[in-house]
Design an enzyme around this catalytic site. Structure first.
Site, PDB file in Angstrom:
ATOM      1  N   HIS A  95     -54.476 -72.597  57.267  1.00 49.23           N
ATOM      2  CA  HIS A  95     -54.612 -71.885  58.563  1.00 49.23           C
ATOM      3  C   HIS A  95     -54.156 -72.822  59.677  1.00 49.23           C
ATOM      4  O   HIS A  95     -54.858 -73.761  60.042  1.00 49.23           O
ATOM      5  CB  HIS A  95     -56.070 -71.468  58.802  1.00 49.23           C
TER       6      HIS A  95
ATOM      7  N   HIS B  55     -51.805 -73.219  63.545  1.00 46.71           N
ATOM      8  CA  HIS B  55     -51.016 -72.736  64.686  1.00 46.71           C
ATOM      9  C   HIS B  55     -50.018 -73.822  65.075  1.00 46.71           C
ATOM     10  O   HIS B  55     -50.428 -74.911  65.499  1.00 46.71           O
ATOM     11  CB  HIS B  55     -51.916 -72.432  65.882  1.00 46.71           C
TER      12      HIS B  55
ATOM     13  N   LYS C 218     -52.140 -61.064  59.288  1.00 47.66           N
ATOM     14  CA  LYS C 218     -53.322 -61.474  60.045  1.00 47.66           C
ATOM     15  C   LYS C 218     -53.857 -60.329  60.884  1.00 47.66           C
ATOM     16  O   LYS C 218     -53.116 -59.708  61.643  1.00 47.66           O
ATOM     17  CB  LYS C 218     -52.952 -62.650  60.963  1.00 47.66           C
TER      18      LYS C 218
ATOM     19  N   HIS D  16     -59.371 -62.564  61.388  1.00 49.46           N
ATOM     20  CA  HIS D  16     -60.181 -63.154  62.456  1.00 49.46           C
ATOM     21  C   HIS D  16     -61.407 -62.248  62.529  1.00 49.46           C
ATOM     22  O   HIS D  16     -61.347 -61.164  63.118  1.00 49.46           O
ATOM     23  CB  HIS D  16     -59.433 -63.200  63.788  1.00 49.46           C
TER      24      HIS D  16
ATOM     25  N   HIS E 226     -61.544 -69.318  59.140  1.00 54.01           N
ATOM     26  CA  HIS E 226     -62.487 -70.144  59.917  1.00 54.01           C
ATOM     27  C   HIS E 226     -63.906 -69.570  59.911  1.00 54.01           C
ATOM     28  O   HIS E 226     -64.434 -69.190  60.958  1.00 54.01           O
ATOM     29  CB  HIS E 226     -61.991 -70.388  61.341  1.00 54.01           C
TER      30      HIS E 226
ATOM     31  N   ASP F   2     -57.119 -74.568  61.314  1.00 57.95           N
ATOM     32  CA  ASP F   2     -57.055 -73.798  62.566  1.00 57.95           C
ATOM     33  C   ASP F   2     -56.626 -74.703  63.724  1.00 57.95           C
ATOM     34  O   ASP F   2     -56.970 -74.455  64.870  1.00 57.95           O
ATOM     35  CB  ASP F   2     -58.385 -73.109  62.878  1.00 57.95           C
TER      36      ASP F   2
END
Ligand code: DOR
Ligand code: ZN
Length: 345
Positions: free
Chosen positions: A14, A16, A100, A137, A175, A248
């Site tokens: 995970h 970004h 996602k 999420h 997460h 994350d």
């Protein structure tokens, strides 16, 4: 004698990376350590189709340092308007490894997300049919639900139904931050998994709020009370196969975090693997790091383990307090703190 630890090369399930000039900093930070990463699609505009995923993948690959092997595992951003055919096309491409679900408004760049997770069942069906994992999420966004309860409500309202209706769908509860999330994953067998961030393992909401607000610990889902942290720790330290590494890591400029309305996200990539090693060592469970970082994830995604390794050294190491990318200042998560492990090279 210096203690070292050599493990199979890990993956970050995970991540970004952002886009544009920032890739010059974010891609090496991860690719120098991790062999693959699940690349979150919450760009502006988001990655909603295969063509965008292919183009983003190329921009990432252009920043992989020479001599480094790194595979970005691309992800589609689900929207209210997406057609199931988009998922079929993505699956056929071989470069897309997840879809996602951001409930609209839940977090950074989620405005184009799904307005109601119970209204996109044809998309879940397509994901199940084509073997693409659903990455969640897991928070509701209703303004009347307390921010600390949003994960629990998501499980009660949505996750149970999705799990039941699509028994062959792989689901990753990204997460995970609550005991309820941990319990749900444990209760639902090997097609349900969770990623675990360093901050949710190492901190609870006291660390965020007592003695002054710490904007660099602010992420979403927000850190919860200690009993939730302990449930996540227990799952990971027990070597449970359905819980694996997902940082994350989510960079925001320092001035955007240290602000009256600070952004959510911890830029953990610069020290991610040493941070996890420090955590496992602190709990006398270093022997559990390798499976968490390098084996449970590939097993869940149906990918091979890497056949090379990385080595960590037990040595006090101060995480850099700051990093500049394209002239912008970032504060690595836990920057300035000294931890007990670092990378060998
Ligand atoms: O804290 C967060 N930051 N949580 C998310 O879900 C998104 C991320 C980001 O993109 O900055
Ligand atoms: Zn994220």
């Amino acid at each position: 004698m210096t203690q070292t630890l050599t493990i199979i090369r890990p993956d970050d399930w995970h991540l970004h990376l952002r886009d544009g000039e920032l890739l010059a900093g974010t891609v090496p930070a991860t690719a120098n350590v991790f062999g693959r990463a699940i690349i979150m699609p919450n760009l502006t505009p988001p990655v909603v189709n295969l063509a965008q995923a292919q183009a983003y993948r190329q921009r990432i690959m252009a920043q992989v340092p020479a001599g480094v092997e790194f595979e970005p595992l691309m992800v589609l951003y689900l929207t209210d308007n997406m057609q199931p055919q988009e998922i079929a096309d993505a699956a056929a491409s071989g470069i897309v490894y997840g879809a996602k679900l951001y409930p609209a408004g839940a977090t950074t760049n989620s405005d184009s997300g799904v307005s109601d997770p119970s209204k996109i069942f044809p998309l879940y069906e397509a994901l199940e049919k084509h073997g693409i994992p659903l990455l969640l999420h897991g928070e509701v966004t209703d303004s009347d639900i307390d921010i600390f309860d949003r994960e629990k409500y998501f499980i009660d309202r949505h996750l149970g139904v999705i799990r039941e209706q699509f028994p062959a769908l792989k689901i990753v509860f990204e997460h995970v931050t609550t005991k309820e999330g941990v319990d749900f994953v444990k209760a639902n067998g090997r097609l349900t998994a969770a990623t675990v961030t360093p901050q949710h393992l190492m901190l609870n909401r006291n660390d965020l709020l007592v003695g002054g607000v710490r904007p660099h610990h602010y992420c979403l889902p927000i850190l919860k009370r200690r009993e939730h942290q302990e449930a996540i720790q227990a799952a990971v330290l027990s070597g449970h196969t359905q819980f694996f590494l997902g940082t994350d890591s989510a960079p925001h400029a320092r001035n955007a975090k240290e602000a009256a309305c600070g952004c959510a996200g911890c830029y953990s990539a610069p020290a991610a693997l040493p941070l996890y090693a420090h955590f496992f060592d602190t709990h006398g469970a270093l022997d559990k790091l390798e499976a968490f970082a390098s084996q449970f994830g590939p097993a869940f995604y149906g990918l091979p383990e890497h056949n090379d390794t990385v080595t960590l050294i037990k040595k006090d190491w101060q995480i850099p307090a700051t990093q500049h990318i394209a002239g912008v200042e970032f504060t690595p998560w836990q920057g300035g703190e000294t931890i007990r492990w670092c990378l060998a090279d």
